[in-house]
Design an enzyme around this catalytic site. Structure first.
Site, short mmCIF file in Angstrom:
data_model
loop_
_atom_site.label_atom_id
_atom_site.label_comp_id
_atom_site.label_asym_id
_atom_site.label_seq_id
_atom_site.Cartn_x
_atom_site.Cartn_y
_atom_site.Cartn_z
N CYS A 30 125.34 20.50 163.53
CA CYS A 30 124.63 20.47 164.81
C CYS A 30 125.46 19.85 165.94
O CYS A 30 125.51 20.37 167.04
CB CYS A 30 123.33 19.69 164.65
SG CYS A 30 122.60 19.79 163.01
N ASP A 69 118.24 16.08 160.38
CA ASP A 69 116.98 16.24 159.65
C ASP A 69 117.15 17.24 158.51
O ASP A 69 116.60 17.07 157.43
CB ASP A 69 115.89 16.75 160.60
CG ASP A 69 115.53 15.72 161.64
OD1 ASP A 69 116.31 14.78 161.83
OD2 ASP A 69 114.47 15.86 162.27
N CYS A 76 120.91 18.59 167.85
CA CYS A 76 120.03 18.03 166.82
C CYS A 76 118.77 17.43 167.46
O CYS A 76 118.68 17.27 168.66
CB CYS A 76 120.75 17.00 165.97
SG CYS A 76 120.43 17.22 164.22
N ASP A 77 117.83 17.09 166.58
CA ASP A 77 116.47 16.83 167.05
C ASP A 77 116.29 15.54 167.83
O ASP A 77 115.62 15.51 168.85
CB ASP A 77 115.51 16.79 165.86
CG ASP A 77 115.51 18.07 165.05
OD1 ASP A 77 116.38 18.92 165.30
OD2 ASP A 77 114.64 18.22 164.19
N LYS A 78 116.84 14.44 167.33
CA LYS A 78 116.53 13.15 167.96
C LYS A 78 117.51 12.77 169.05
O LYS A 78 117.21 11.94 169.90
CB LYS A 78 116.50 12.04 166.89
CG LYS A 78 115.60 12.32 165.73
CD LYS A 78 114.20 12.69 166.18
CE LYS A 78 113.37 13.23 165.02
NZ LYS A 78 113.89 14.45 164.39
N CYS A 111 120.07 23.99 164.35
CA CYS A 111 119.26 24.93 163.57
C CYS A 111 118.72 26.03 164.49
O CYS A 111 118.22 25.75 165.58
CB CYS A 111 118.12 24.19 162.90
SG CYS A 111 118.71 22.99 161.69
N GLU A 153 109.82 13.95 158.11
CA GLU A 153 109.35 15.33 158.26
C GLU A 153 109.12 15.92 156.87
O GLU A 153 109.88 15.67 155.96
CB GLU A 153 110.37 16.18 159.01
CG GLU A 153 110.48 15.80 160.46
CD GLU A 153 111.44 16.68 161.22
OE1 GLU A 153 112.14 17.48 160.59
OE2 GLU A 153 111.50 16.55 162.45
N SER A 183 108.87 19.31 160.51
CA SER A 183 110.01 19.95 161.15
C SER A 183 109.51 21.04 162.07
O SER A 183 108.43 21.60 161.86
CB SER A 183 110.90 20.55 160.08
OG SER A 183 111.69 21.57 160.61
FE1 FES Z 1 120.40 19.34 163.42
FE2 FES Z 1 118.38 20.98 162.66
S1 FES Z 1 119.41 19.45 161.46
S2 FES Z 1 119.29 20.74 164.62
#
Ligand code: FES
Length: 565
Positions: free
Chosen positions: A57, A89, A130-132, A202, A452, A478
């Protein structure tokens, strides 16, 4: 245009670091990193990013940062690169490590805030993937309130498996299908090998792409930059332009506090729900609004979702990936459609100082594309997120309705006190159609860190139970989760929320149109059980997790950390 005419000092912060006799020691050290007498007359621009080698990511961010720095340098600034962390994640899902994910949002925000304020950056570009890292970066930017923006690293390309595009979600669901005997070991390995073809986040409208979309429409990312995938050579051009743009923004003196309004947050929520985006936006936008001092509550998500149709046909509930959005014309086409349909307010500002409507006016839609639909002919008439309340969640909880066709569910609770126990029951074929899987003590404080549950939800879907089993948890989901999955149940079990009182076999009723979630128990019985409840021993008593658990607020307040009262 929001031009400043009051003579904004482009060195409004760095002068105090490098000017005058008393700053000779600082200059001496900065000369050692290559700064010159000329540089001491120029603004200092932070280039923060979450490059890390543990995941695809963020892997391209260090390279992109060099292009941003080039753009800054050529526009008259002195770039200064700083690094923060990221937690994947996808990699940590289903392990104890996943507890670090939400905690890392605070660490990302804190670390960028500390580096930028200590080293007195006049402006900043924060590269995130990435998410966070995306909400964490937005939180840091808002706290710093200096000119700057978040530059999204961009999505991964889709993988290809037997003639179709796949994402990491397909791997998670393949695990469930394999456990149920519906997919061979060879096919699972083939899917595993094909799903992630290179760098980038992702690839569906999971949390990273949802947050990137929402942050661009919110006004904290330049319009047109987020959609470009990370491996695309054009991303470096975008990064170079971002370096030039931040200098322009600095000269205007345009800060996040000039851009962010309650309406801009509602715009961001609208585009997230219009794309069938991740439930995690609820947590992150509540936290970001709090940093900006803007009133936003969990109920605002219902209000926006009810009046916003789903107009993008995206994975996990639809057919296409983030790269398809890019080829269809980008996030700017989605924003344009929503402005034209009266679903978002185009008068809100963006980092260029132009309004959102001005920025998307020339958005070029690819002829014949069917990824982005119209407000008149949507995929779904109302948005993808619904907040439920009831005797199980007096402070609320969230469900992504674009992930399920079921409006009502009623069934016996199958109660688990951690994710691993639930996963063992699902893969051990102990869950039956009609069941309501309850996973508790996984909340902000209980986990800590709200893991998640994609492993469990994907296993349920993979076993063919996605239309007949519900799951409720005080943890999170997620963005790749689909099915009848209710998360963020608040108050959480670890603080004695009603979910802690549930017992195996209690009947739980979920009514999405009525926005209710209830245990079919008399109030007196629920109260009696809660009166007898004893808090469990904390999972961590020292280190970052223990600190986080001591400071974290309810999911209904964005699971922000705050000083003890
Ligand atoms: Fe990084 Fe999904 S694990 S965007």
């Amino acid at each position: 245009m929001a031009e400043r005419t009051d003579g904004f000092d482009v060195r409004h912060r760095s002068r105090a670091l490098v000017e005058g006799r008393d700053r000779a020691a600082a200059r001496a050290m900065l000369r050692a990193i290559g700064m010159t007498d000329e540089d001491f007359q120029r603004p200092l621009i932070g280039v923060a990013h979450s490059w890390i080698e543990t995941m695809p990511c963020n892997l391209g961010l260090r390279k992109l940062a060099q292009a941003v720095k080039k753009g800054i340098r050529e526009a008259g600034g002195v770039p200064m690169e700083v690094n923060t962390i990221a937690i994947s994640d996808g990699v940590t899902m289903g392990t104890e490590g996943m507890k670090a994910s939400l905690v890392s949002r605070e660490v990302v925000a804190d670390s960028i805030e500390l580096a930028a304020s200590a080293h007195m950056f006049d402006a900043i570009v924060i590269l995130a993937a990435c998410d966070k890292t995306l909400p964490g970066s937005a939180m840091a930017l808002t706290r710093l309130d200096i000119p700057g923006f978040v530059l999204y690293g961009g999505s991964i390309l889709p993988g290809h498996y037997r003639g179709r595009d796949i994402t990491i979600q397909n791997v998670f669901e393949a695990i469930g299908a394999n456990a149920a005997g519906r997919l061979s070991d060879e096919e699972l390995l083939e899917i595993e090998r094909a799903a992630c073809p290179g760098v980038g986040t992702c690839g569906g409208q999971f949390t990273a792409n949802t947050m990137a979309t929402a942050i661009e429409v919110l006004g904290l990312s330049p319009v047109g930059m987020a959609s470009v995938p990370q491996p695309d050579p054009r991303k470096e051009e975008v990064a170079y332009r971002a370096g030039q743009l931040v200098m322009d923004q600095l000269r205007r003196g345009l800060r996040p506090s000039d851009i962010l309004t309650r309406q801009s947050f509602l715009n961001g929520i609208a585009v997230a729900t219009a794309t069938g985006g991740s439930t995690n936006i609820v947590l992150h936008f509540l936290a970001m609004a709090r940093e900006a001092g803007i009133e936003l509550t969990i109920d605002d998500f219902n209000e926006v979702s009810e009046r916003t149709p789903v107009i993008a046909d995206l994975v996990p509930s639809g057919r296409y990936t983030a790269v398809d959005v890019y080829h269809a014309g980008g996030i700017q086409v989605i924003a344009k459609r929503l402005i034209e349909g009266g679903k978002i307010d185009g008068s809100q500002l963006t980092p260029t100082g132009r309004t959102l409507a001005e920025e998307v006016a020339d958005a070029a839609e690819t002829p014949g594309q069917d990824v982005i639909l119209s407000v008149d002919r949507p995929k779904q008439p109302t948005g993808g997120l619904v907040i439920l309340r009831g005797n199980l969640a007096p402070e609320g909880c969230v469900i992504k309705t674009s992930g399920t066709k079921i409006a009502h569910h009623r069934g016996p609770a199958r109660v688990f006190d951690c994710e691993e126990d639930a996963m063992a029951a699902v893969t051990g074929r102990q869950i039956r159609p009609g069941d309501v899987v309850v996973i508790r003590y996984e909340g902000p404080r209980g986990g800590p860190g709200m893991r998640e549950m994609l492993g469990v939800t994907a296993a349920i879907v993979g076993e063919g139970l996605g239309d007949s089993v519900a799951l409720i948890t005080d943890g999170r989901f997620s963005g790749a989760t689909r099915g009848l999955m209710v998360g963020h149940v608040a108050p959480e079990a670890a603080v004695g929320g009603p979910i802690a009182a549930l017992r195996e076999g209690d009947v739980v009723a979920i009514d999405i149109p009525g926005k209710r979630i209830d245990a079919e128990l008399p109030n007196e019985e629920l109260a009696r059980r809660l009166a007898d409840w004893q808090p469990p021993e904390p999972n961590y008593t020292s280190g970052a997790f223990a600190k986080y658990a001591a400071l974290v607020a309810s999911a209904s307040e964005g699971a922000v950390t705050r000083p003890p009262k």
